[in-house]
Design a protein around this motif. Structure first.
Motif, PDB file in Angstrom:
ATOM      1  N   LEU A 128      32.061  37.918  48.775  1.00 44.97           N
ATOM      2  CA  LEU A 128      32.774  39.119  49.217  1.00 44.97           C
ATOM      3  C   LEU A 128      32.155  39.748  50.460  1.00 44.97           C
ATOM      4  N   GLY A 129      30.965  39.272  50.835  1.00 48.38           N
ATOM      5  CA  GLY A 129      30.284  39.843  52.000  1.00 48.38           C
ATOM      6  C   GLY A 129      29.631  41.182  51.715  1.00 48.38           C
ATOM      7  N   ILE A 130      29.308  41.440  50.472  1.00 48.62           N
ATOM      8  CA  ILE A 130      28.672  42.700  50.082  1.00 48.62           C
ATOM      9  C   ILE A 130      27.163  42.508  50.119  1.00 48.62           C
ATOM     10  N   ARG A 131      26.481  43.331  50.913  1.00 55.08           N
ATOM     11  CA  ARG A 131      25.030  43.196  51.066  1.00 55.08           C
ATOM     12  C   ARG A 131      24.243  44.322  50.384  1.00 55.08           C
ATOM     13  N   THR A 132      24.916  45.347  49.934  1.00 50.32           N
ATOM     14  CA  THR A 132      24.231  46.462  49.279  1.00 50.32           C
ATOM     15  C   THR A 132      24.439  46.382  47.768  1.00 50.32           C
ATOM     16  N   ALA A 133      23.717  47.222  47.059  1.00 56.10           N
ATOM     17  CA  ALA A 133      23.817  47.243  45.595  1.00 56.10           C
ATOM     18  C   ALA A 133      24.751  48.339  45.102  1.00 56.10           C
ATOM     19  N   ILE A 134      25.470  48.966  45.997  1.00 59.50           N
ATOM     20  CA  ILE A 134      26.283  50.126  45.619  1.00 59.50           C
ATOM     21  C   ILE A 134      27.404  49.777  44.632  1.00 59.50           C
ATOM     22  N   ARG A 135      27.920  48.559  44.679  1.00 55.92           N
ATOM     23  CA  ARG A 135      29.011  48.161  43.778  1.00 55.92           C
ATOM     24  C   ARG A 135      28.536  47.251  42.654  1.00 55.92           C
ATOM     25  N   ASP A 136      27.246  47.116  42.490  1.00 54.92           N
ATOM     26  CA  ASP A 136      26.701  46.184  41.502  1.00 54.92           C
ATOM     27  C   ASP A 136      27.150  46.491  40.077  1.00 54.92           C
ATOM     28  N   THR A 137      27.211  47.739  39.707  1.00 52.98           N
ATOM     29  CA  THR A 137      27.612  48.090  38.342  1.00 52.98           C
ATOM     30  C   THR A 137      29.028  47.600  38.058  1.00 52.98           C
ATOM     31  N   TYR A 138      29.932  47.868  38.984  1.00 56.08           N
ATOM     32  CA  TYR A 138      31.326  47.460  38.820  1.00 56.08           C
ATOM     33  C   TYR A 138      31.450  45.938  38.843  1.00 56.08           C
ATOM     34  N   LEU A 139      30.809  45.305  39.811  1.00 58.90           N
ATOM     35  CA  LEU A 139      30.872  43.844  39.905  1.00 58.90           C
ATOM     36  C   LEU A 139      30.225  43.169  38.700  1.00 58.90           C
ATOM     37  N   ALA A 140      29.124  43.729  38.212  1.00 57.64           N
ATOM     38  CA  ALA A 140      28.456  43.157  37.035  1.00 57.64           C
ATOM     39  C   ALA A 140      29.373  43.226  35.813  1.00 57.64           C
ATOM     40  N   ALA A 141      30.134  44.307  35.694  1.00 59.79           N
ATOM     41  CA  ALA A 141      31.082  44.432  34.578  1.00 59.79           C
ATOM     42  C   ALA A 141      32.190  43.392  34.698  1.00 59.79           C
ATOM     43  N   ILE A 142      32.665  43.151  35.912  1.00 57.09           N
ATOM     44  CA  ILE A 142      33.692  42.132  36.116  1.00 57.09           C
ATOM     45  C   ILE A 142      33.148  40.754  35.760  1.00 57.09           C
ATOM     46  N   VAL A 143      31.943  40.444  36.244  1.00 57.89           N
ATOM     47  CA  VAL A 143      31.330  39.141  35.964  1.00 57.89           C
ATOM     48  C   VAL A 143      31.124  38.950  34.466  1.00 57.89           C
ATOM     49  N   ALA A 144      30.590  39.959  33.796  1.00 60.82           N
ATOM     50  CA  ALA A 144      30.378  39.861  32.351  1.00 60.82           C
ATOM     51  C   ALA A 144      31.711  39.674  31.625  1.00 60.82           C
ATOM     52  N   GLY A 145      32.736  40.366  32.080  1.00 55.52           N
ATOM     53  CA  GLY A 145      34.060  40.228  31.481  1.00 55.52           C
ATOM     54  C   GLY A 145      34.644  38.838  31.674  1.00 55.52           C
ATOM     55  N   VAL A 146      34.439  38.267  32.854  1.00 56.83           N
ATOM     56  CA  VAL A 146      34.927  36.917  33.129  1.00 56.83           C
ATOM     57  C   VAL A 146      34.236  35.904  32.213  1.00 56.83           C
ATOM     58  N   VAL A 147      32.919  35.987  32.116  1.00 55.78           N
ATOM     59  CA  VAL A 147      32.168  35.053  31.270  1.00 55.78           C
ATOM     60  C   VAL A 147      32.578  35.211  29.810  1.00 55.78           C
ATOM     61  N   GLN A 148      32.716  36.451  29.354  1.00 59.58           N
ATOM     62  CA  GLN A 148      33.112  36.683  27.966  1.00 59.58           C
ATOM     63  C   GLN A 148      34.530  36.183  27.709  1.00 59.58           C
TER      64      GLN A 148
ATOM     65  N   TRP B  31      38.383  37.066  42.636  1.00 63.47           N
ATOM     66  CA  TRP B  31      39.807  37.380  42.596  1.00 63.47           C
ATOM     67  C   TRP B  31      40.063  38.667  41.803  1.00 63.47           C
ATOM     68  N   ARG B  32      39.363  38.812  40.665  1.00 60.06           N
ATOM     69  CA  ARG B  32      39.535  40.030  39.856  1.00 60.06           C
ATOM     70  C   ARG B  32      39.162  41.275  40.663  1.00 60.06           C
ATOM     71  N   TYR B  33      38.082  41.183  41.423  1.00 59.81           N
ATOM     72  CA  TYR B  33      37.639  42.327  42.238  1.00 59.81           C
ATOM     73  C   TYR B  33      38.660  42.617  43.342  1.00 59.81           C
ATOM     74  N   GLN B  34      39.117  41.596  44.024  1.00 56.62           N
ATOM     75  CA  GLN B  34      40.014  41.786  45.155  1.00 56.62           C
ATOM     76  C   GLN B  34      41.427  42.165  44.741  1.00 56.62           C
ATOM     77  N   SER B  35      41.835  41.828  43.534  1.00 56.20           N
ATOM     78  CA  SER B  35      43.214  42.105  43.113  1.00 56.20           C
ATOM     79  C   SER B  35      43.289  43.243  42.110  1.00 56.20           C
ATOM     80  N   ARG B  36      42.289  44.097  42.095  1.00 58.81           N
ATOM     81  CA  ARG B  36      42.233  45.161  41.091  1.00 58.81           C
ATOM     82  C   ARG B  36      43.407  46.131  41.171  1.00 58.81           C
ATOM     83  N   ASP B  37      44.026  46.263  42.340  1.00 57.74           N
ATOM     84  CA  ASP B  37      45.144  47.200  42.488  1.00 57.74           C
ATOM     85  C   ASP B  37      46.494  46.510  42.612  1.00 57.74           C
ATOM     86  N   SER B  38      46.535  45.209  42.407  1.00 51.26           N
ATOM     87  CA  SER B  38      47.802  44.493  42.537  1.00 51.26           C
ATOM     88  C   SER B  38      48.307  44.075  41.155  1.00 51.26           C
ATOM     89  N   ILE B  39      49.592  43.812  41.101  1.00 53.00           N
ATOM     90  CA  ILE B  39      50.194  43.409  39.834  1.00 53.00           C
ATOM     91  C   ILE B  39      50.575  41.934  39.843  1.00 53.00           C
TER      92      ILE B  39
END
Length: 92
Positions: free
Chosen positions: A14-34, A61-69
């Motif tokens: 995604l080209g994200i270099r900071t940790a500012i979105r780590d909590t949200y991204l970590a939840a998405i990753v954990a959800g995908v694995v689960q 894809w989950r992160y990028q399409s969070r607002d699409s249907i």
């Protein structure tokens, strides 16, 4: 699966270099694995690069399409179906 590695690779993709979105991204990753292991019954192999990259691609894809249907892209659907078949998906 190494959730930290998936998170790191997802951020790279995604080209994200900071940790500012780590909590949200970590939840998405954990959800995908689960979802893949519990709901889909896929036995993810941490040593299989294709499993790792699929988790990264799905989390991205989950992160990028969070607002699409829209539906999941065809290439992800195809890869998911192949994983279910080849990686021992749950028989229902």
């Amino acid at each position: 699966m190494d959730v930290d590695l998936i998170l790191s690779l997802t951020k790279d993709r995604l080209g994200i270099r900071t940790a500012i979105r780590d909590t949200y991204l970590a939840a998405i990753v954990a959800g995908v694995v689960q979802e893949l292991t519990v709901e889909k019954g896929i036995k993810l192999d941490p040593d299989d690069a294709s499993h790792l990259i699929f988790c990264v691609d799905l989390a991205t894809w989950r992160y990028q399409s969070r607002d699409s249907i829209g539906a999941m892209p065809r290439h992800l659907q195809y890869r998911l179906h192949n994983l279910i078949i080849s990686a021992g998906g749950a028989a229902t």
